[in-house]
Motif scaffolding. Sequence first.
Motif, PDB file in Angstrom:
ATOM      1  N   GLY A 184       0.815  -1.206   0.000  1.00 30.56           N
ATOM      2  CA  GLY A 184       0.000   0.000   0.000  1.00 30.56           C
ATOM      3  C   GLY A 184       0.850   1.259   0.000  1.00 30.56           C
ATOM      4  N   ARG A 185       2.139   1.109   0.292  1.00 29.84           N
ATOM      5  CA  ARG A 185       3.056   2.246   0.322  1.00 29.84           C
ATOM      6  C   ARG A 185       4.007   2.163  -0.858  1.00 29.84           C
ATOM      7  N   GLY A 186       4.140   3.238  -1.590  1.00 27.69           N
ATOM      8  CA  GLY A 186       5.068   3.270  -2.705  1.00 27.69           C
ATOM      9  C   GLY A 186       6.443   3.719  -2.267  1.00 27.69           C
ATOM     10  N   ASP A 187       7.155   2.868  -1.576  1.00 23.26           N
ATOM     11  CA  ASP A 187       8.458   3.196  -1.032  1.00 23.26           C
ATOM     12  C   ASP A 187       9.540   2.674  -1.978  1.00 23.26           C
ATOM     13  N   GLU A 188      10.321   3.586  -2.526  1.00 26.27           N
ATOM     14  CA  GLU A 188      11.347   3.220  -3.504  1.00 26.27           C
ATOM     15  C   GLU A 188      12.408   2.305  -2.901  1.00 26.27           C
ATOM     16  N   GLN A 189      12.775   2.539  -1.660  1.00 20.72           N
ATOM     17  CA  GLN A 189      13.787   1.693  -1.012  1.00 20.72           C
ATOM     18  C   GLN A 189      13.289   0.260  -0.849  1.00 20.72           C
ATOM     19  N   VAL A 190      12.016   0.113  -0.505  1.00 17.45           N
ATOM     20  CA  VAL A 190      11.441  -1.226  -0.370  1.00 17.45           C
ATOM     21  C   VAL A 190      11.390  -1.902  -1.736  1.00 17.45           C
ATOM     22  N   ALA A 191      11.042  -1.146  -2.761  1.00 24.85           N
ATOM     23  CA  ALA A 191      10.996  -1.713  -4.118  1.00 24.85           C
ATOM     24  C   ALA A 191      12.364  -2.235  -4.534  1.00 24.85           C
ATOM     25  N   VAL A 192      13.403  -1.460  -4.290  1.00 27.11           N
ATOM     26  CA  VAL A 192      14.769  -1.877  -4.643  1.00 27.11           C
ATOM     27  C   VAL A 192      15.156  -3.104  -3.829  1.00 27.11           C
ATOM     28  N   ALA A 193      14.861  -3.091  -2.535  1.00 23.34           N
ATOM     29  CA  ALA A 193      15.198  -4.238  -1.681  1.00 23.34           C
ATOM     30  C   ALA A 193      14.452  -5.493  -2.143  1.00 23.34           C
ATOM     31  N   ALA A 194      13.192  -5.330  -2.536  1.00 26.76           N
ATOM     32  CA  ALA A 194      12.401  -6.477  -3.008  1.00 26.76           C
ATOM     33  C   ALA A 194      12.994  -7.074  -4.274  1.00 26.76           C
ATOM     34  N   MET A 195      13.367  -6.223  -5.214  1.00 29.24           N
ATOM     35  CA  MET A 195      13.931  -6.715  -6.466  1.00 29.24           C
ATOM     36  C   MET A 195      15.294  -7.374  -6.218  1.00 29.24           C
ATOM     37  N   GLN A 196      16.086  -6.796  -5.324  1.00 25.88           N
ATOM     38  CA  GLN A 196      17.382  -7.390  -5.003  1.00 25.88           C
ATOM     39  C   GLN A 196      17.216  -8.734  -4.293  1.00 25.88           C
ATOM     40  N   ALA A 197      16.127  -8.887  -3.544  1.00 31.35           N
ATOM     41  CA  ALA A 197      15.878 -10.134  -2.824  1.00 31.35           C
ATOM     42  C   ALA A 197      15.278 -11.206  -3.722  1.00 31.35           C
ATOM     43  N   GLY A 198      14.948 -10.849  -4.967  1.00 29.17           N
ATOM     44  CA  GLY A 198      14.465 -11.860  -5.903  1.00 29.17           C
ATOM     45  C   GLY A 198      13.003 -11.757  -6.289  1.00 29.17           C
ATOM     46  N   ALA A 199      12.340 -10.658  -5.930  1.00 28.35           N
ATOM     47  CA  ALA A 199      10.949 -10.491  -6.354  1.00 28.35           C
ATOM     48  C   ALA A 199      10.893 -10.323  -7.864  1.00 28.35           C
ATOM     49  N   TYR A 200       9.852 -10.866  -8.468  1.00 30.98           N
ATOM     50  CA  TYR A 200       9.678 -10.693  -9.901  1.00 30.98           C
ATOM     51  C   TYR A 200       9.225  -9.267 -10.207  1.00 30.98           C
ATOM     52  N   ASP A 201       8.351  -8.736  -9.356  1.00 34.15           N
ATOM     53  CA  ASP A 201       7.807  -7.401  -9.581  1.00 34.15           C
ATOM     54  C   ASP A 201       7.389  -6.810  -8.249  1.00 34.15           C
ATOM     55  N   TYR A 202       7.076  -5.513  -8.284  1.00 36.73           N
ATOM     56  CA  TYR A 202       6.679  -4.751  -7.110  1.00 36.73           C
ATOM     57  C   TYR A 202       5.476  -3.913  -7.522  1.00 36.73           C
ATOM     58  N   VAL A 203       4.350  -4.116  -6.856  1.00 32.46           N
ATOM     59  CA  VAL A 203       3.107  -3.444  -7.244  1.00 32.46           C
ATOM     60  C   VAL A 203       2.594  -2.622  -6.069  1.00 32.46           C
ATOM     61  N   VAL A 204       2.267  -1.364  -6.351  1.00 34.13           N
ATOM     62  CA  VAL A 204       1.692  -0.486  -5.335  1.00 34.13           C
ATOM     63  C   VAL A 204       0.176  -0.529  -5.484  1.00 34.13           C
ATOM     64  N   LYS A 205      -0.517  -0.705  -4.360  1.00 32.54           N
ATOM     65  CA  LYS A 205      -1.979  -0.749  -4.364  1.00 32.54           C
ATOM     66  C   LYS A 205      -2.511   0.672  -4.524  1.00 32.54           C
ATOM     67  N   HIS A 206      -2.768   1.038  -5.743  1.00 34.03           N
ATOM     68  CA  HIS A 206      -3.401   2.327  -6.005  1.00 34.03           C
ATOM     69  C   HIS A 206      -4.420   2.115  -7.114  1.00 34.03           C
ATOM     70  N   GLU A 207      -5.092   3.153  -7.473  1.00 37.21           N
ATOM     71  CA  GLU A 207      -6.151   3.046  -8.472  1.00 37.21           C
ATOM     72  C   GLU A 207      -5.657   2.332  -9.729  1.00 37.21           C
ATOM     73  N   ARG A 218      -4.198  -4.613 -13.454  1.00 37.68           N
ATOM     74  CA  ARG A 218      -2.867  -5.045 -13.898  1.00 37.68           C
ATOM     75  C   ARG A 218      -2.461  -6.396 -13.320  1.00 37.68           C
ATOM     76  N   LEU A 219      -3.086  -6.818 -12.227  1.00 36.27           N
ATOM     77  CA  LEU A 219      -2.675  -8.057 -11.567  1.00 36.27           C
ATOM     78  C   LEU A 219      -2.670  -9.282 -12.485  1.00 36.27           C
ATOM     79  N   PRO A 220      -3.724  -9.517 -13.272  1.00 35.91           N
ATOM     80  CA  PRO A 220      -3.693 -10.705 -14.140  1.00 35.91           C
ATOM     81  C   PRO A 220      -2.561 -10.673 -15.169  1.00 35.91           C
ATOM     82  N   VAL A 221      -2.278  -9.513 -15.724  1.00 35.43           N
ATOM     83  CA  VAL A 221      -1.198  -9.390 -16.703  1.00 35.43           C
ATOM     84  C   VAL A 221       0.142  -9.659 -16.029  1.00 35.43           C
ATOM     85  N   ILE A 222       0.327  -9.096 -14.847  1.00 36.82           N
ATOM     86  CA  ILE A 222       1.557  -9.309 -14.088  1.00 36.82           C
ATOM     87  C   ILE A 222       1.701 -10.792 -13.742  1.00 36.82           C
ATOM     88  N   ALA A 223       0.605 -11.415 -13.336  1.00 40.80           N
ATOM     89  CA  ALA A 223       0.636 -12.843 -12.977  1.00 40.80           C
ATOM     90  C   ALA A 223       1.060 -13.688 -14.171  1.00 40.80           C
TER      91      ALA A 223
END
Length: 159
Positions: free
Chosen positions: A81-104, A109-114
């Motif tokens: 729910g928070r668009g935190d750039e540091q968390v996004a970078v940490a997530a990608m470095q930890a191996g996340a495929y993507d980082y999505v912020v819950k906004h309008e 986009r979820l099905p396409v991302i999935a």
Amino acid sequence: MRILLVEDNADHRTLMTHALSMHNPTWQVHGAVSGEEALRCLQKETFALVFLDYSLPGWDGLEVLQAIRREQGPPVVLVTGRGDEQVAVAAMQAGAYDYVVKHEGYLHRLPVIAQRAVEVHQLALDHTRAEQALRESEERYRRVVELSPEAILIFQSEC
């Protein structure tokens, strides 16, 4: 496709499940409300993808992500729910495929991302298997040549 949705907020879990299920009715979305529950689910069942909320009771999303990656689990998309750039970078470095912020609009986009995450993950697995098969084939060829009592000559035509 089986998707594990790790989200402690019941309303978000319902909305995300609905968005994914409406896109493709064959997709099975299983919910978990904590990182510990998610890891138990991943030990018992096979999932093609994990949508993982960043803010969870107990472990945060990054800790759960790292545990999933250590076990060579399915691709993980971190959702927050928070668009935190540091968390996004940490997530990608930890191996996340993507980082999505819950906004309008994020639910659309979820099905396409999935779909994209699962396809990219499958391509990476196929590539790894092909590399392994090539290494094994090269090793067999090397042993045949080294152990052969006769000389083996290979001529390559210039034509």
